[in-house]
Write a protein that holds these residues in place. Structure first.
Motif, PDB file in Angstrom:
ATOM      1  N   VAL A 186       0.841  -1.192   0.000  1.00 34.27           N
ATOM      2  CA  VAL A 186       0.000   0.000   0.000  1.00 34.27           C
ATOM      3  C   VAL A 186       0.879   1.246   0.000  1.00 34.27           C
ATOM      4  O   VAL A 186       1.808   1.355   0.801  1.00 34.27           O
ATOM      5  CB  VAL A 186      -0.929   0.034   1.231  1.00 34.27           C
ATOM      6  CG1 VAL A 186      -1.897   1.215   1.136  1.00 34.27           C
ATOM      7  CG2 VAL A 186      -1.682  -1.277   1.369  1.00 34.27           C
ATOM      8  N   THR A 187       0.585   2.173  -0.897  1.00 31.58           N
ATOM      9  CA  THR A 187       1.261   3.467  -0.921  1.00 31.58           C
ATOM     10  C   THR A 187       0.243   4.546  -0.609  1.00 31.58           C
ATOM     11  O   THR A 187      -0.757   4.702  -1.319  1.00 31.58           O
ATOM     12  CB  THR A 187       1.913   3.734  -2.284  1.00 31.58           C
ATOM     13  OG1 THR A 187       2.896   2.731  -2.543  1.00 31.58           O
ATOM     14  CG2 THR A 187       2.577   5.102  -2.310  1.00 31.58           C
ATOM     15  N   GLN A 188       0.489   5.269   0.461  1.00 27.58           N
ATOM     16  CA  GLN A 188      -0.393   6.350   0.902  1.00 27.58           C
ATOM     17  C   GLN A 188       0.313   7.672   0.655  1.00 27.58           C
ATOM     18  O   GLN A 188       1.497   7.819   0.953  1.00 27.58           O
ATOM     19  CB  GLN A 188      -0.715   6.192   2.390  1.00 27.58           C
ATOM     20  CG  GLN A 188      -1.606   7.280   2.957  1.00 27.58           C
ATOM     21  CD  GLN A 188      -1.806   7.138   4.462  1.00 27.58           C
ATOM     22  OE1 GLN A 188      -1.281   6.214   5.077  1.00 27.58           O
ATOM     23  NE2 GLN A 188      -2.552   8.052   5.060  1.00 27.58           N
ATOM     24  N   SER A 189      -0.388   8.640   0.104  1.00 23.57           N
ATOM     25  CA  SER A 189       0.225   9.929  -0.220  1.00 23.57           C
ATOM     26  C   SER A 189      -0.690  11.071   0.189  1.00 23.57           C
ATOM     27  O   SER A 189      -1.917  10.920   0.237  1.00 23.57           O
ATOM     28  CB  SER A 189       0.541  10.018  -1.715  1.00 23.57           C
ATOM     29  OG  SER A 189      -0.654   9.907  -2.475  1.00 23.57           O
ATOM     30  N   VAL A 190      -0.080  12.207   0.496  1.00 15.71           N
ATOM     31  CA  VAL A 190      -0.827  13.415   0.843  1.00 15.71           C
ATOM     32  C   VAL A 190      -0.179  14.600   0.126  1.00 15.71           C
ATOM     33  O   VAL A 190       1.037  14.813   0.238  1.00 15.71           O
ATOM     34  CB  VAL A 190      -0.837  13.667   2.360  1.00 15.71           C
ATOM     35  CG1 VAL A 190      -1.482  15.020   2.668  1.00 15.71           C
ATOM     36  CG2 VAL A 190      -1.577  12.557   3.090  1.00 15.71           C
ATOM     37  N   ILE A 191      -0.984  15.348  -0.619  1.00 21.55           N
ATOM     38  CA  ILE A 191      -0.543  16.587  -1.270  1.00 21.55           C
ATOM     39  C   ILE A 191      -1.227  17.742  -0.559  1.00 21.55           C
ATOM     40  O   ILE A 191      -2.458  17.796  -0.496  1.00 21.55           O
ATOM     41  CB  ILE A 191      -0.913  16.601  -2.765  1.00 21.55           C
ATOM     42  CG1 ILE A 191      -0.341  15.387  -3.475  1.00 21.55           C
ATOM     43  CG2 ILE A 191      -0.430  17.888  -3.421  1.00 21.55           C
ATOM     44  CD1 ILE A 191      -0.783  15.272  -4.917  1.00 21.55           C
ATOM     45  N   GLN A 192      -0.455  18.652  -0.027  1.00 27.15           N
ATOM     46  CA  GLN A 192      -1.025  19.813   0.639  1.00 27.15           C
ATOM     47  C   GLN A 192      -1.368  20.894  -0.392  1.00 27.15           C
ATOM     48  O   GLN A 192      -0.512  21.299  -1.179  1.00 27.15           O
ATOM     49  CB  GLN A 192      -0.049  20.378   1.669  1.00 27.15           C
ATOM     50  CG  GLN A 192       0.167  19.486   2.875  1.00 27.15           C
ATOM     51  CD  GLN A 192       1.024  20.153   3.929  1.00 27.15           C
ATOM     52  OE1 GLN A 192       1.585  21.225   3.715  1.00 27.15           O
ATOM     53  NE2 GLN A 192       1.130  19.522   5.082  1.00 27.15           N
ATOM     54  N   VAL A 193      -2.640  21.331  -0.365  1.00 24.79           N
ATOM     55  CA  VAL A 193      -3.110  22.419  -1.231  1.00 24.79           C
ATOM     56  C   VAL A 193      -3.979  23.326  -0.363  1.00 24.79           C
ATOM     57  O   VAL A 193      -5.191  23.150  -0.286  1.00 24.79           O
ATOM     58  CB  VAL A 193      -3.920  21.885  -2.433  1.00 24.79           C
ATOM     59  CG1 VAL A 193      -4.217  23.025  -3.412  1.00 24.79           C
ATOM     60  CG2 VAL A 193      -3.198  20.753  -3.143  1.00 24.79           C
ATOM     61  N   PRO A 194      -3.404  24.291   0.334  1.00 24.07           N
ATOM     62  CA  PRO A 194      -4.173  25.103   1.286  1.00 24.07           C
ATOM     63  C   PRO A 194      -5.377  25.810   0.671  1.00 24.07           C
ATOM     64  O   PRO A 194      -6.384  26.023   1.354  1.00 24.07           O
ATOM     65  CB  PRO A 194      -3.135  26.117   1.792  1.00 24.07           C
ATOM     66  CG  PRO A 194      -1.823  25.437   1.604  1.00 24.07           C
ATOM     67  CD  PRO A 194      -1.968  24.633   0.349  1.00 24.07           C
ATOM     68  N   SER A 195      -5.300  26.168  -0.606  1.00 18.67           N
ATOM     69  CA  SER A 195      -6.408  26.887  -1.228  1.00 18.67           C
ATOM     70  C   SER A 195      -7.590  25.983  -1.565  1.00 18.67           C
ATOM     71  O   SER A 195      -8.660  26.481  -1.908  1.00 18.67           O
ATOM     72  CB  SER A 195      -5.925  27.576  -2.513  1.00 18.67           C
ATOM     73  OG  SER A 195      -5.473  26.615  -3.458  1.00 18.67           O
TER      74      SER A 195
END
Length: 762
Positions: A746-755
């Motif tokens: 399993v590959t878990q990812s998070v991209i931060q996009v404050p807007s």
């Protein structure tokens, strides 16, 4: 040319999307996409893109991106790209023989009527798009790959008669597809669709489809009269209710007017060409006998759909009795069913294996024996001399394919999905193995050795070694010895000549790698980049910086199983390579014929730093000194000693999810701090701009009232870079963790996009 037409329409469609009315908050779709219920358990793949307008708005409504797109230099580039695409298409239409239906379609889409439908198409794409195919799709692809292997097995590579290039045996043409392969081909069922917003949207699309059907019958068909009539009669409107309509085109191989098609193609042919056309059509008619092609476009259950297949009774998507999402691999998706999804992608085991990089690479690996033989054909060696090597290479190729498939292309379904949250996008990729896995995850100790503030890192743990690496190192060494023996035999080279000296050096490097370097390494490694080192005077030939500039520092971090053995490998590499540097000694201030002196050794906590000599000649900041920081547990290859000392010490980096807990069992982890890259670029831009503006090129720019140039001037380029940096800040970080769960990787990812913001309810 067809690609250019499609590209042109896509660019125009993208521009038209900005004219679509802004959606309300209620148009954000939470929960699983309803189209998932259409895909049956036997589907080979399923893809869905949802909440597409939300993605567009996150980009289009961002102030930094708006400023970037409003820049004159960007607007000129976009306008010039559109103009160039249109000019290329017009040129192709004038210079090439274009089918009338393609010309008519192009003229329609660039005309006023076609442009009026682009907002409708953009609106269709703004909600949910899906596509899936049945099991036949994967099986047909597997049959194609198998046929490629069969054709390669028939291919014999020999030198061409002129000694340049390669020719097939007896200069015969390339093998053709087998009749059995073509006869077994069938049209797989592929269904795609877009979610409609309501009755008004459906009415507008129905109007567009009715227009297309009329245009198809009256303008696009440009075959013989009999073919036109047959195809036109085969296009039927099936009206099963206001919300269930479809246009169905059903072509049967047994009923198609082949004689008319033959006469059409023979019209301007000489007798020989006409006979060949007759033969080809006769073969093709026999191959498609009993087969059908069914194309359908219409509405069902709130969706616009298009499908292709061979079953006239299975054209529109319907709720599957045994839906795909009941498969075990979909369990994580169902556990997150309340999320606001961005995308869902599924591939079954067969399709995943047939589309993997291993399968694509296998085509070239199978050519290795033939290419190896070409190296000896035409030499003074007898075939009996190199035939044992050829047999070994052929065995190596088969063994390599088996190992690659076992290690990197295992059987098992694959599911990936991503969803929005306030401030970013989260994603999961599950590869569920069919066979029991031998991989076990442990906490990555290397995460404590990437520094406190890494700008980028990628840490991995090697899977348990089953002897594959040792096996291939031994086989590579054996092949190298065989090749060298044949070279000496064919050229009569002296055992003490330059070739032998080079071979001896390469052999020593290989043995140092095999006997000392690789055995000295543990299970973990990491690539690290940070900007912790700063310099006011990064190079003596350049002006000093008022603010210290961030220097990109790259390092390779290795967990050690045996530090002494690793240091011995370093010494063997140094002693083998150093003589090669002797001719360049004078450039480094050394006497002629003398290589580099031994690496200097400096004590560091729990170890030493081995500094490479001779770097000072580059004139860079003296703190730039590549070398190796080595302790009992870690080896750090770095460009800056201070970084090596820092990474050798354990830290507790503060990382965002899913790496908030460095003690979590993982097999891989990576992180990109985009803000650090943006800050570094901004610092260098602030340093460079005054220097640029003092340059002669800047001082001699054309006056503002001069004729505008297509290329951006220096001021525009500076402004463009500044805006690009601001756009980078809109995505502060990307973080990824890979682990093992329920016999799945399993590959878990998070991209931060404050807007990126959802409605409060979501």
């Amino acid at each position: 040319m067809f690609f250019k037409l499609v590209h042109s329409c896509f660019v125009t469609l993208l521009a038209a999307a900005t004219a679509v009315a802004q959606p309300t908050a209620g148009e954000i779709q939470a929960g699983l996409p309803p189209s998932l219920q259409f895909a049956p358990d036997s589907a080979s793949f399923f893809y869905a893109l949802t909440n597409n307008r939300l993605k567009w708005d996150a980009v289009a409504d961002n102030a930094a991106i708006e400023r970037l797109m409003a820049m004159p230099v960007v607007q000129r580039a976009v306008a010039e790209a559109r103009t160039q695409i249109a000019a290329d298409i017009e040129q192709d239409l004038q210079e090439n023989e274009v089918p009338s239906w393609l010309l008519s379609a192009y003229e329609f889409w660039v005309g006023k009527e076609g442009q009026s439908y682009l907002p409708t198409l953009a609106n269709l794409a703004s909600r949910e798009l899906f596509i899936f195919a049945d099991q036949d799709f994967a099986e047909q692809l597997a049959a194609y790959n198998a046929e490629v292997v069969t054709q390669l097995s028939k291919l014999r590579l020999d030198p061409s008669p002129d000694g340049e290039g390669v020719a097939t045996e007896n200069d015969a043409p390339a093998p053709v597809w087998s009749e059995r392969f073509i006869r077994d081909l069938n049209v797989p069922r592929i269904v795609a669709g877009a979610k409609l917003s309501g009755a008004q949207d459906q009415a507008r699309v129905r109007e567009m489809l009715s227009m297309f059907a009329t245009k198809f019958r009256n303008e696009l068909l440009d075959l013989s009269e009999a073919e036109n009539r047959y195809i036109s009669d085969s296009l039927q409107l099936q009206d099963l209710g206001e919300n269930d309509q479809r246009w169905v085109l059903h072509l049967r191989g047994d009923e198609y007017p082949w004689d008319a098609a033959i006469q059409r193609h023979q019209a301007a042919s000489d007798p020989d060409e006409a006979a060949e056309i007759q033969r080809q059509y006769t073969v093709f008619r026999d191959l498609v006998a009993g087969k059908s092609l069914v194309v359908s476009v219409g509405f069902t259950d709130g969706y616009l759909f298009a499908s292709i297949g061979h079953d006239p009774d299975d054209v529109a998507p319907t709720k599957a009795d045994q839906p795909l999402y009941r498969r075990g691999v979909f369990k994580p998706l169902l556990e997150n069913r309340s999320k606001t999804f961005s995308a869902i992608a599924y591939q079954n085991s067969l399709l995943k294996q047939q589309t993997s990089w291993v399968t694509r690479l296998s085509v070239y690996i199978r050519l290795l024996p033939g290419l190896a033989k070409l190296a000896f054909v035409g030499t003074e060696l007898e075939p009996t001399s190199y035939q044992p090597l050829m047999d070994d290479v052929e065995q190596d190729a088969e063994m390599l394919l088996a190992d690659l498939n076992r290690l990197y292309n295992p059987a098992g379904d694959q599911l990936a999905f991503s969803f929005f949250f306030n401030g970013g996008i989260a994603g999961y990729n599950y590869h569920r193995h069919t066979n029991p896995m031998s991989v076990s995850a442990q906490p990555l100790v290397s995460l404590q050795h990437v520094g406190e503030h890494p700008a980028l890192f990628n840490a991995v743990a090697d899977w348990e070694d089953d002897g594959t690496l040792d096996k291939w190192l031994n086989r590579i060494e054996q092949r190298a010895e065989q090749v060298m023996d044949l070279y000496v035999e064919s050229s009569g080279a002296s055992a003490s000549g330059p070739a032998q000296a080079m071979t001896t050096g390469l052999a020593e490097l290989f043995r140092a790698t095999k006997d000392d370097l690789l055995p000295s390494l543990g299970n973990e490694s990491a690539f690290v980049l940070d900007f912790q080192h700063r310099s006011h005077q990064w190079h003596p030939a350049m002006p000093a910086a008022e603010q210290a500039l961030p220097m990109p520092a790259v390092a390779l971090v290795y967990d050690l199983a045996n530090a002494e053995q690793h240091r011995r490998a370093w010494q063997r590499f140094y002693e083998t390579i150093n003589p090669l540097l002797a001719p360049f000694g004078p450039l480094m201030g050394l006497p002629p014929g003398q290589g580099l002196p031994p690496a200097s050794e400096t004590s560091i906590p729990d170890g030493v730093f081995l500094r490479l000599p001779g770097v000072a000649v580059l004139g860079i900041d003296p703190s730039f000194a590549p070398g190796l920081a080595i302790t009992d547990q870690w080896a750090i290859y770095t460009l800056f000693p201070s970084q090596g000392v820092d990474l050798a010490e354990p830290h507790a980096p503060q990382l965002p999810p899913p790496l908030g807990d460095v003690g979590r069992p993982l097999i891989a982890a990576s992180h990109v701090d985009v803000l650090q890259f943006a800050d570094a670029l901004q610092a260098w831009l602030d340093y460079a701009v005054p220097l640029i503006k003092q340059s002669d090129r800047y001082q001699n720019q054309p006056p503002e009232d001069a004729e505008a140039s297509k290329a951006p001037n220096i001021d525009e380029t500076i402004d463009l870079l500044g805006n690009v940096i601001e756009v980078m800040r809109q995505i502060p970080s990307y973080t990824q963790a890979t682990y093992v769960q329920d016999n799945s990787v399993v590959t878990q990812s998070v991209i931060q996009v404050p807007s990126l913001r959802l409605s409060p309810a979501k």
